[in-house]
Design a protein around this motif. Structure first.
Motif, mmCIF file in Angstrom:
data_model
loop_
_atom_site.group_PDB
_atom_site.id
_atom_site.type_symbol
_atom_site.label_atom_id
_atom_site.label_comp_id
_atom_site.label_asym_id
_atom_site.label_seq_id
_atom_site.Cartn_x
_atom_site.Cartn_y
_atom_site.Cartn_z
ATOM 1 N N ASP A 373 7.739 0.710 -3.511
ATOM 2 C CA ASP A 373 8.361 -0.595 -3.323
ATOM 3 C C ASP A 373 7.311 -1.607 -2.864
ATOM 4 O O ASP A 373 6.765 -1.498 -1.770
ATOM 5 C CB ASP A 373 9.480 -0.486 -2.288
ATOM 6 C CG ASP A 373 10.271 -1.779 -2.148
ATOM 7 O OD1 ASP A 373 9.964 -2.753 -2.877
ATOM 8 O OD2 ASP A 373 11.196 -1.815 -1.322
ATOM 9 N N GLU A 374 7.036 -2.592 -3.714
ATOM 10 C CA GLU A 374 6.013 -3.580 -3.378
ATOM 11 C C GLU A 374 6.417 -4.463 -2.203
ATOM 12 O O GLU A 374 5.566 -5.104 -1.573
ATOM 13 C CB GLU A 374 5.716 -4.460 -4.599
ATOM 14 C CG GLU A 374 6.892 -5.288 -5.085
ATOM 15 C CD GLU A 374 6.560 -6.111 -6.310
ATOM 16 O OE1 GLU A 374 5.422 -5.989 -6.806
ATOM 17 O OE2 GLU A 374 7.425 -6.879 -6.775
ATOM 18 N N VAL A 380 2.263 2.485 3.558
ATOM 19 C CA VAL A 380 0.961 2.383 2.901
ATOM 20 C C VAL A 380 1.031 3.030 1.515
ATOM 21 O O VAL A 380 1.557 4.139 1.367
ATOM 22 C CB VAL A 380 -0.127 3.076 3.744
ATOM 23 C CG1 VAL A 380 -1.495 2.947 3.078
ATOM 24 C CG2 VAL A 380 -0.159 2.480 5.147
ATOM 25 N N PRO A 381 0.532 2.379 0.466
ATOM 26 C CA PRO A 381 0.540 2.964 -0.881
ATOM 27 C C PRO A 381 -0.174 4.311 -0.918
ATOM 28 O O PRO A 381 -1.180 4.514 -0.224
ATOM 29 C CB PRO A 381 -0.201 1.919 -1.726
ATOM 30 C CG PRO A 381 -0.021 0.637 -0.992
ATOM 31 C CD PRO A 381 -0.022 1.008 0.462
ATOM 32 N N TYR A 386 -4.493 8.588 0.171
ATOM 33 C CA TYR A 386 -5.313 9.713 -0.267
ATOM 34 C C TYR A 386 -6.728 9.318 -0.659
ATOM 35 O O TYR A 386 -7.504 10.169 -1.112
ATOM 36 C CB TYR A 386 -4.631 10.415 -1.449
ATOM 37 C CG TYR A 386 -3.351 11.100 -1.057
ATOM 38 C CD1 TYR A 386 -3.364 12.266 -0.298
ATOM 39 C CD2 TYR A 386 -2.111 10.571 -1.434
ATOM 40 C CE1 TYR A 386 -2.194 12.890 0.077
ATOM 41 C CE2 TYR A 386 -0.922 11.191 -1.055
ATOM 42 C CZ TYR A 386 -0.976 12.349 -0.308
ATOM 43 O OH TYR A 386 0.189 12.961 0.061
ATOM 44 N N LYS A 387 -7.090 8.068 -0.458
ATOM 45 C CA LYS A 387 -8.439 7.628 -0.807
ATOM 46 C C LYS A 387 -9.517 8.399 -0.056
ATOM 47 O O LYS A 387 -10.516 8.833 -0.673
ATOM 48 C CB LYS A 387 -8.566 6.123 -0.557
ATOM 49 C CG LYS A 387 -9.932 5.562 -0.911
ATOM 50 C CD LYS A 387 -9.977 4.063 -0.693
ATOM 51 C CE LYS A 387 -11.353 3.494 -0.982
ATOM 52 N NZ LYS A 387 -11.392 2.021 -0.780
ATOM 53 N N PHE A 418 -1.117 0.360 -7.570
ATOM 54 C CA PHE A 418 -0.335 0.387 -6.327
ATOM 55 C C PHE A 418 0.012 -1.047 -5.942
ATOM 56 O O PHE A 418 -0.650 -1.998 -6.387
ATOM 57 C CB PHE A 418 -1.091 1.095 -5.193
ATOM 58 C CG PHE A 418 -2.426 0.491 -4.839
ATOM 59 C CD1 PHE A 418 -2.518 -0.544 -3.902
ATOM 60 C CD2 PHE A 418 -3.597 0.964 -5.424
ATOM 61 C CE1 PHE A 418 -3.740 -1.086 -3.560
ATOM 62 C CE2 PHE A 418 -4.827 0.421 -5.078
ATOM 63 C CZ PHE A 418 -4.900 -0.614 -4.152
ATOM 64 N N PRO A 419 1.053 -1.240 -5.133
ATOM 65 C CA PRO A 419 1.466 -2.593 -4.741
ATOM 66 C C PRO A 419 0.311 -3.368 -4.107
ATOM 67 O O PRO A 419 -0.388 -2.867 -3.234
ATOM 68 C CB PRO A 419 2.585 -2.332 -3.722
ATOM 69 C CG PRO A 419 3.151 -1.014 -4.114
ATOM 70 C CD PRO A 419 1.974 -0.214 -4.594
ATOM 71 N N GLY A 420 0.112 -4.576 -4.600
ATOM 72 C CA GLY A 420 -0.951 -5.422 -4.069
ATOM 73 C C GLY A 420 -2.247 -5.357 -4.837
ATOM 74 O O GLY A 420 -3.161 -6.144 -4.592
ATOM 75 N N ASN A 421 -2.368 -4.419 -5.775
ATOM 76 C CA ASN A 421 -3.587 -4.309 -6.577
ATOM 77 C C ASN A 421 -3.391 -5.054 -7.900
ATOM 78 O O ASN A 421 -2.602 -4.622 -8.739
ATOM 79 C CB ASN A 421 -3.916 -2.842 -6.846
ATOM 80 C CG ASN A 421 -5.250 -2.693 -7.574
ATOM 81 O OD1 ASN A 421 -5.955 -3.663 -7.820
ATOM 82 N ND2 ASN A 421 -5.599 -1.466 -7.919
ATOM 83 N N PRO A 422 -4.093 -6.172 -8.118
ATOM 84 C CA PRO A 422 -3.893 -6.957 -9.342
ATOM 85 C C PRO A 422 -4.509 -6.322 -10.586
ATOM 86 O O PRO A 422 -4.274 -6.794 -11.700
ATOM 87 C CB PRO A 422 -4.581 -8.284 -9.015
ATOM 88 C CG PRO A 422 -5.654 -7.910 -8.034
ATOM 89 C CD PRO A 422 -5.081 -6.787 -7.209
#
Length: 455
Positions: A373-374, A380-381, A386-387, A418-422
């Motif tokens: 859900d954006e 946290v995405p 997992y980064k 992921f949400p927020g990544n353009p």
């Protein structure tokens, strides 16, 4: 991948090219017409990615999906073919080629919009939406190849464009057909293109799109189909790049055909561009060209068309050398030993591994859409959660060069949705060293032994 408007044209405007077939009977006919006794059953090559949304018919999907039920569906689906004497060979996407990255990004953004609607529905109604907003459970494309292998099926993961590998395999092995949902399969001069969308699993009937009948209808030779596909628009040559060419073709078509037979605009465009392509070759010398000189284009657009046409050239066909690609950029050669690379490629192609091959070979990895859900800014995405784990994995893979010395490895380019990544550019992620109760060379030797163990 697909040719813009061509699937619509075949379904709505070219009924003579849509032939209902019985796959059981097709298999019998192929076996009966063989010049030598078959050592195996007739083979159907399956585009696994195209089948996912048809395989996953479980009621629940928004909460993660029903794995056991899905596995049962796969088992019954496979048994329907094997009981008819048909051998299945599955292909799944293993890489995203850079020339198709922008199209990949466009599709991911479209799915993001759909996911946003899913969460709006859940918040408003308290349950998952109907099938009109259906989205595959996260990770299904990753785990399905392993599920099929557990059922004893032959599965491949592509090391280049999957459509190309599917068409190439089908042509080289004399397969009875390609089961999928991609109009590119009518462009490749390969096995018959069979529709998974129109497949009736109980009767094993579907629609075959007849390449020769399509060519007869639009007045082209099979060898001219790749140029038609690129002018109409595909994943390599976008619609926008050749819009003026299509507009000019439409103007000429309407002028010469005041009452066109194909009334729908989509049908007119395909026929108009087909007439243009047919008019471009006037001599045998010109037929040897990928893009005829009579098509007045700037050098960059001509080169783009050539690249697009080349990608439809299969091994054993004319000009295959133009389609060759390099799997290992020189920037990574000092970080990966040939033995490790060879083992990773083999395990990747056999669908026995995940992610390692693309990291070691080209330094790129990606993750498609997940149900996140954006609007939930507190959660946290998963890509960011997992980064750190991925950085440690990259460190294990790359921090020791194949000469046995610690090296400073290049960063990995991540295309994670992921949400927020353009998704305007990849995230640059640097490998991190791993602290283990053993020496780095020991870890290195473990990796070698694991990678080379083909079982």
């Amino acid at each position: 991948m697909g040719v813009k408007g061509l699937q619509y044209f075949m379904d709505r405007c070219c009924p003579e090219a849509c032939v209902t077939v019985n796959l059981r009977e097709m298999a019998r006919q192929q076996q009966a017409s063989a010049t030598a006794p078959h050592t195996s059953n007739p083979t159907l090559v399956v585009d696994g990615m195209a089948c996912l949304c048809y395989w996953y018919s479980c009621k629940d999907w928004a909460c993660g999906g029903q794995w056991r039920e899905y596995l049962d569906i796969l088992k019954r689906w496979v048994e329907a073919f094997t009981s008819a004497g048909i051998r299945l060979v599955f292909f799944f996407d293993g890489v995203v080629e850079e020339q198709k990255r922008q199209e990949w990004v466009k599709r991911r953004r479209r799915v993001n919009g759909k996911i946003s609607k899913i969460f709006c529905h859940i918040k408003e109604h308290g349950d998952q939406p109907g099938r009109e907003l259906f989205c595959l459970p996260s990770g299904l494309a990753t785990f399905t190849p392993f599920a099929l292998r557990s059922l004893g099926q032959e599965v491949f993961c592509s090391v280049r464009e999957a459509d190309y590998e599917i068409a190439s395999y089908a042509r080289q092995h004399g397969s009875m057909g390609i089961l999928g949902e991609d109009s590119d399969f009518i462009i490749y001069d390969s096995a018959p293109y069979l529709s998974v969308a129109k497949l009736r699993i109980n009767s094993l009937t579907t629609v075959m799109y007849d390449r020769q009948r399509l060519c007869l209808t639009i007045g082209l030779a099979v060898t001219q189909l790749p140029l038609l596909a690129c002018l109409l628009g595909n994943d390599v040559v976008s619609e926008e790049k050749m819009r003026d060419v299509r507009n000019n073709a439409m103007a000429a078509y309407r002028k010469n055909s005041p009452a066109p037979h194909y009334g729908a605009p989509q049908g007119q465009v395909v026929l108009a561009v087909s007439q243009l392509v047919s008019s471009l070759w006037s001599t045998e010398d010109e037929e040897a060209e990928l893009v005829p000189q009579s098509l007045n284009l700037s050098t960059p657009r001509r080169e783009l068309l050539k690249k697009g046409v080349c990608l439809y050239t299969l091994p054993g066909q004319k000009r295959p050398e133009l389609c060759e690609i390099s799997s290992l950029p020189s920037a990574f050669e000092k970080y990966v030993s040939p033995e490790i690379l060879k083992a990773c490629r083999e395990k990747h192609a056999a669908a026995e591994g995940f992610m390692v091959y693309t990291v070691l070979c080209v330094g790129v990895t990606e993750c498609s859409n997940t149900l996140e859900d954006e609007e939930d800014t507190e959660l946290v995405p998963q890509a960011l959660v997992y980064k750190p784990c991925r950085q440690l994995i990259y460190g294990l893979l790359l921090l020791l060069g194949h000469n046995g010395r610690i090296v400073d490895p290049p960063a990995i380019r991540e295309w994670f949705v992921f949400p927020g990544n353009p998704l305007k550019e990849p995230d640059i992620v640097h490998p991190l060293p791993v602290s283990l109760p053993c020496t780095v060379p020991s870890v290195f030797h473990i990796l070698i032994s694991v990678s080379l163990d083909t079982k």
